[in-house]
Design a protein around this motif. Structure first.
Motif, PDB file in Angstrom:
ATOM      1  N   LYS A  95      33.173 108.747  80.081  1.00  0.00           N
ATOM      2  CA  LYS A  95      33.043 107.351  80.492  1.00  0.00           C
ATOM      3  C   LYS A  95      31.701 107.050  81.169  1.00  0.00           C
ATOM      4  N   ALA A  96      30.707 107.894  80.899  1.00  0.00           N
ATOM      5  CA  ALA A  96      29.373 107.597  81.429  1.00  0.00           C
ATOM      6  C   ALA A  96      28.791 106.366  80.753  1.00  0.00           C
ATOM      7  N   THR A  97      29.119 106.176  79.471  1.00  0.00           N
ATOM      8  CA  THR A  97      28.671 104.978  78.760  1.00  0.00           C
ATOM      9  C   THR A  97      29.230 103.720  79.404  1.00  0.00           C
ATOM     10  N   ASN A  98      30.514 103.767  79.787  1.00  0.00           N
ATOM     11  CA  ASN A  98      31.137 102.625  80.456  1.00  0.00           C
ATOM     12  C   ASN A  98      30.438 102.321  81.778  1.00  0.00           C
ATOM     13  N   ALA A  99      30.063 103.386  82.501  1.00  0.00           N
ATOM     14  CA  ALA A  99      29.360 103.195  83.770  1.00  0.00           C
ATOM     15  C   ALA A  99      27.994 102.558  83.546  1.00  0.00           C
ATOM     16  N   LEU A 100      27.308 103.008  82.489  1.00  0.00           N
ATOM     17  CA  LEU A 100      26.004 102.428  82.175  1.00  0.00           C
ATOM     18  C   LEU A 100      26.129 100.943  81.860  1.00  0.00           C
ATOM     19  N   LEU A 232      36.202  91.964  61.935  1.00  0.00           N
ATOM     20  CA  LEU A 232      35.104  92.895  62.165  1.00  0.00           C
ATOM     21  C   LEU A 232      34.243  92.446  63.332  1.00  0.00           C
ATOM     22  N   SER A 233      33.970  91.140  63.397  1.00  0.00           N
ATOM     23  CA  SER A 233      33.161  90.614  64.493  1.00  0.00           C
ATOM     24  C   SER A 233      33.845  90.855  65.825  1.00  0.00           C
ATOM     25  N   SER A 234      35.180  90.676  65.863  1.00  0.00           N
ATOM     26  CA  SER A 234      35.915  90.894  67.092  1.00  0.00           C
ATOM     27  C   SER A 234      35.836  92.341  67.530  1.00  0.00           C
ATOM     28  N   GLN A 235      35.945  93.251  66.560  1.00  0.00           N
ATOM     29  CA  GLN A 235      35.848  94.677  66.870  1.00  0.00           C
ATOM     30  C   GLN A 235      34.441  95.039  67.316  1.00  0.00           C
ATOM     31  N   ALA A 236      33.451  94.407  66.649  1.00  0.00           N
ATOM     32  CA  ALA A 236      32.058  94.785  66.914  1.00  0.00           C
ATOM     33  C   ALA A 236      31.609  94.374  68.302  1.00  0.00           C
ATOM     34  N   SER A 237      32.021  93.178  68.743  1.00  0.00           N
ATOM     35  CA  SER A 237      31.473  92.702  70.003  1.00  0.00           C
ATOM     36  C   SER A 237      32.498  92.627  71.115  1.00  0.00           C
ATOM     37  N   GLY A 238      33.778  92.730  70.776  1.00  0.00           N
ATOM     38  CA  GLY A 238      34.793  92.541  71.787  1.00  0.00           C
ATOM     39  C   GLY A 238      35.179  93.775  72.538  1.00  0.00           C
ATOM     40  N   ASP A 239      35.270  94.919  71.841  1.00  0.00           N
ATOM     41  CA  ASP A 239      35.799  96.116  72.469  1.00  0.00           C
ATOM     42  C   ASP A 239      34.957  96.553  73.661  1.00  0.00           C
ATOM     43  N   LEU A 240      33.654  96.708  73.428  1.00  0.00           N
ATOM     44  CA  LEU A 240      32.802  97.174  74.506  1.00  0.00           C
ATOM     45  C   LEU A 240      32.579  96.078  75.542  1.00  0.00           C
ATOM     46  N   ALA A 241      32.643  94.836  75.101  1.00  0.00           N
ATOM     47  CA  ALA A 241      32.452  93.756  76.063  1.00  0.00           C
ATOM     48  C   ALA A 241      33.557  93.761  77.096  1.00  0.00           C
ATOM     49  N   GLU A 242      34.801  94.035  76.651  1.00  0.00           N
ATOM     50  CA  GLU A 242      35.911  94.087  77.585  1.00  0.00           C
ATOM     51  C   GLU A 242      35.742  95.248  78.558  1.00  0.00           C
ATOM     52  N   SER A 243      35.316  96.407  78.014  1.00  0.00           N
ATOM     53  CA  SER A 243      35.173  97.561  78.873  1.00  0.00           C
ATOM     54  C   SER A 243      34.062  97.368  79.903  1.00  0.00           C
ATOM     55  N   SER A 244      33.084  96.504  79.580  1.00  0.00           N
ATOM     56  CA  SER A 244      31.978  96.297  80.504  1.00  0.00           C
ATOM     57  C   SER A 244      32.398  95.465  81.705  1.00  0.00           C
ATOM     58  N   VAL A 245      33.498  94.707  81.605  1.00  0.00           N
ATOM     59  CA  VAL A 245      33.937  93.852  82.692  1.00  0.00           C
ATOM     60  C   VAL A 245      34.598  94.691  83.782  1.00  0.00           C
ATOM     61  N   GLU A 246      35.349  95.688  83.388  1.00  0.00           N
ATOM     62  CA  GLU A 246      36.099  96.495  84.335  1.00  0.00           C
ATOM     63  C   GLU A 246      35.254  97.652  84.847  1.00  0.00           C
ATOM     64  N   LYS A 247      35.403  97.927  86.128  1.00  0.00           N
ATOM     65  CA  LYS A 247      34.694  99.050  86.721  1.00  0.00           C
ATOM     66  C   LYS A 247      35.337 100.354  86.258  1.00  0.00           C
ATOM     67  N   PRO A 248      34.560 101.286  85.692  1.00  0.00           N
ATOM     68  CA  PRO A 248      35.142 102.538  85.204  1.00  0.00           C
ATOM     69  C   PRO A 248      35.594 103.427  86.356  1.00  0.00           C
ATOM     70  N   ASP A 249      36.574 104.285  86.067  1.00  0.00           N
ATOM     71  CA  ASP A 249      37.115 105.164  87.103  1.00  0.00           C
ATOM     72  C   ASP A 249      36.326 106.470  87.203  1.00  0.00           C
ATOM     73  N   PHE A 254      27.148 108.153  87.216  1.00  0.00           N
ATOM     74  CA  PHE A 254      27.294 108.649  85.846  1.00  0.00           C
ATOM     75  C   PHE A 254      26.504 107.778  84.871  1.00  0.00           C
ATOM     76  N   ALA A 255      26.179 106.540  85.274  1.00  0.00           N
ATOM     77  CA  ALA A 255      25.400 105.646  84.412  1.00  0.00           C
ATOM     78  C   ALA A 255      24.021 106.211  84.114  1.00  0.00           C
ATOM     79  N   LEU A 256      23.535 107.107  84.961  1.00  0.00           N
ATOM     80  CA  LEU A 256      22.222 107.713  84.736  1.00  0.00           C
ATOM     81  C   LEU A 256      22.256 108.769  83.635  1.00  0.00           C
TER      82      LEU A 256
END
Length: 464
Positions: A95-100, A232-249, A254-256
């Motif tokens: 989940k370092a990507t999520n932190a970034l 496809l558009s929803s999958q392409a832009s929605g999945d990571l966008a949602e994960s970016s809103v929530e603070k990763p555990d 780890f973002a570095l």
């Protein structure tokens, strides 16, 4: 030069293109086409079909060339690409990507209303990085690990994010580029002199035009795709966008980790020179160092050895997935490229273009378009330019042109054509890691690149 060999190579290119369009397995199709062309080259006796270590019979010699292609790619770029692919999978797992993404979205929040502007800015930044990290596939994968999730979270599609990453590697420029070294040698200058005197004055205005073309092209294609494929558009832009809103555990530092390999390569680059000549750091070494350091942080965070080893397992799985989807395709495309070269495809194009009585400037423009197309077919800017390069000084002399007037646009056109090739290492690598079709990505890049190559040729002919 055999015209029948050229006609056969054109036929094989057409059959291969149709097969790729109809979604035949690209590895099998490219490998078969390459083997058929190598076999034809032997019987037509255009170029000798001989591996570095001949077996004594042509049947085994052709297969030996495939073996040597595997070995050279695994030793040269294959391990690097697999290591980067494994590191990307590992970053996603911990989940370092999520932190970034979470950290990046705060300062980049203003770009939510201008996501395509943010994507376009990646092009010049990536081009600067490409000078210090002169491996298209390597830099592309590093940007997929660090920049790609941020761009997708801002709201652009996966294809848009990948297209600007590919555009960051459009120009083989800078003293560390193999194409630059060859071009400088042909002109009789040092790498640095060629870069400053000839490359930069042509690359800078062309880059500005390409940025504009990619901006409007990506907006158009994303808008069209949203209408045609909402899922496809929803999958392409929605999945990571949602994960970016929530603070990763995970700890936010780890973002570095996703950008650590890129930072190491820049700091220890000979062009930065902070630790030269004491430290010479390669891409694979930087990736492995970052991996082991990241594993240490995972162990300290989880305090569980089993969990840490499970995270380590994701790295090996990522390497295996990249080998299956990326490295094998690069090998198959190189066999295809060898088939074209041994059939005299490039030689025929050069000789025919010089015989039809075009003016010097017109032939320079035609050659640039030819090498652009050749790079698309062979998937390699180096292969295309290295095939043409040795012939250029003599041709320039015959046409009454300065050597640089012919070498410069062809050298840059070769690397531009690579970004529009569905079998190029950079396209295959970043598309494979992101899980999209390399054919679709190359198609997305083609329109702005065609506009870019036309501008490059016209601007060069007007100003040189």
């Amino acid at each position: 030069m055999s015209e029948s060999a050229f006609i056969f190579s054109l036929f094989m290119v057409g059959v291969t293109a149709i097969g790729l369009y109809r979604k035949f397995n690209p590895q099998g199709l490219l490998m078969l086409s390459g083997l058929l062309m190598l076999t034809a080259a032997f019987f037509m006796q255009v170029h000798p079909v001989t591996p570095d270590k001949p077996t004594g019979t042509v049947t085994f010699d052709i297969i030996r060339m495939v073996e040597e292609t595997f070995l050279s790619n695994l030793a040269r770029a294959g391990l690097m690409i697999m290591t980067i692919g494994g590191y990307v999978a590992f970053m996603n797992h911990i989940k370092a990507t999520n932190a970034l993404v979470y950290i990046s979205m705060k300062p980049l929040g203003l770009f939510r209303n201008y996501p395509y502007l943010a994507a376009t800015i990646v092009i010049p930044i990536g081009q600067l990085l490409f000078i210090t990290t002169p491996s298209a596939a390597g830099l592309g994968l590093l940007l997929v690990a660090s920049v790609y999730p941020v761009l997708v979270s801002l709201g652009v599609s996966r294809f848009t994010a990948l297209s600007v990453i590919a555009a960051a590697t459009l120009f083989d420029q800078g003293p560390g580029s193999a194409n630059t070294a060859m071009a400088a040698g042909l002109i009789g200058q040092s790498n640095v002199e060629y870069f400053i005197v000839h490359q930069l004055p042509l690359v800078i205005p062309t880059s500005l035009v390409i940025m504009i073309l990619f901006y409007f092209s990506n907006r158009y294609f994303d808008k069209r795709d949203r209408k045609k494929r909402q899922e496809l558009s929803s999958q392409a832009s929605g999945d990571l966008a949602e994960s970016s809103v929530e603070k990763p555990d995970v700890p936010l530092f780890f973002a570095l980790l996703p950008i650590l390999p890129l930072a190491l390569l820049i700091v220890f680059s000979p062009f930065v020179g902070l630790f030269q000549p004491v430290v010479a750091l390669g891409t694979t070494t930087a990736m492995l160092f970052s991996l082991f350091l990241s594993l240490t942080f995972v162990l300290l965070h989880t305090r569980n050895l089993r969990t840490t080893f499970d995270a380590f397992g994701s790295f090996w799985k990522g390497m295996g997935n990249v080998f299956t989807s990326v490295v094998t395709l690069i090998v198959a495309s190189e066999v295809f490229s060898k088939g074209l070269i041994h059939l005299g495809f490039i030689d025929f194009l050069v000789s025919y273009s010089s015989r039809i009585g075009l003016s010097g400037l017109t032939i320079a423009a035609v050659f640039a378009l030819i090498i652009f197309g050749a790079a698309m077919l062979m998937g390699s800017g180096n292969a295309a330019f290295f095939s043409f390069g040795p012939l250029l000084p003599g041709i320039a002399t015959q046409l009454g042109l300065p050597v640089f007037a012919l070498v410069l646009p062809l050298q840059l056109a070769a690397s531009m054509g690579r970004a529009a090739s569905p079998i190029a290492g950079i396209i295959v690598a970043i598309a494979g890691v992101a899980g999209v079709s390399p054919v679709e990505l190359a198609r997305r890049n083609t329109f702005p690149l065609v506009g870019g190559i036309i501008f490059l040729i016209l601007y060069h002919l007007i100003t040189f």
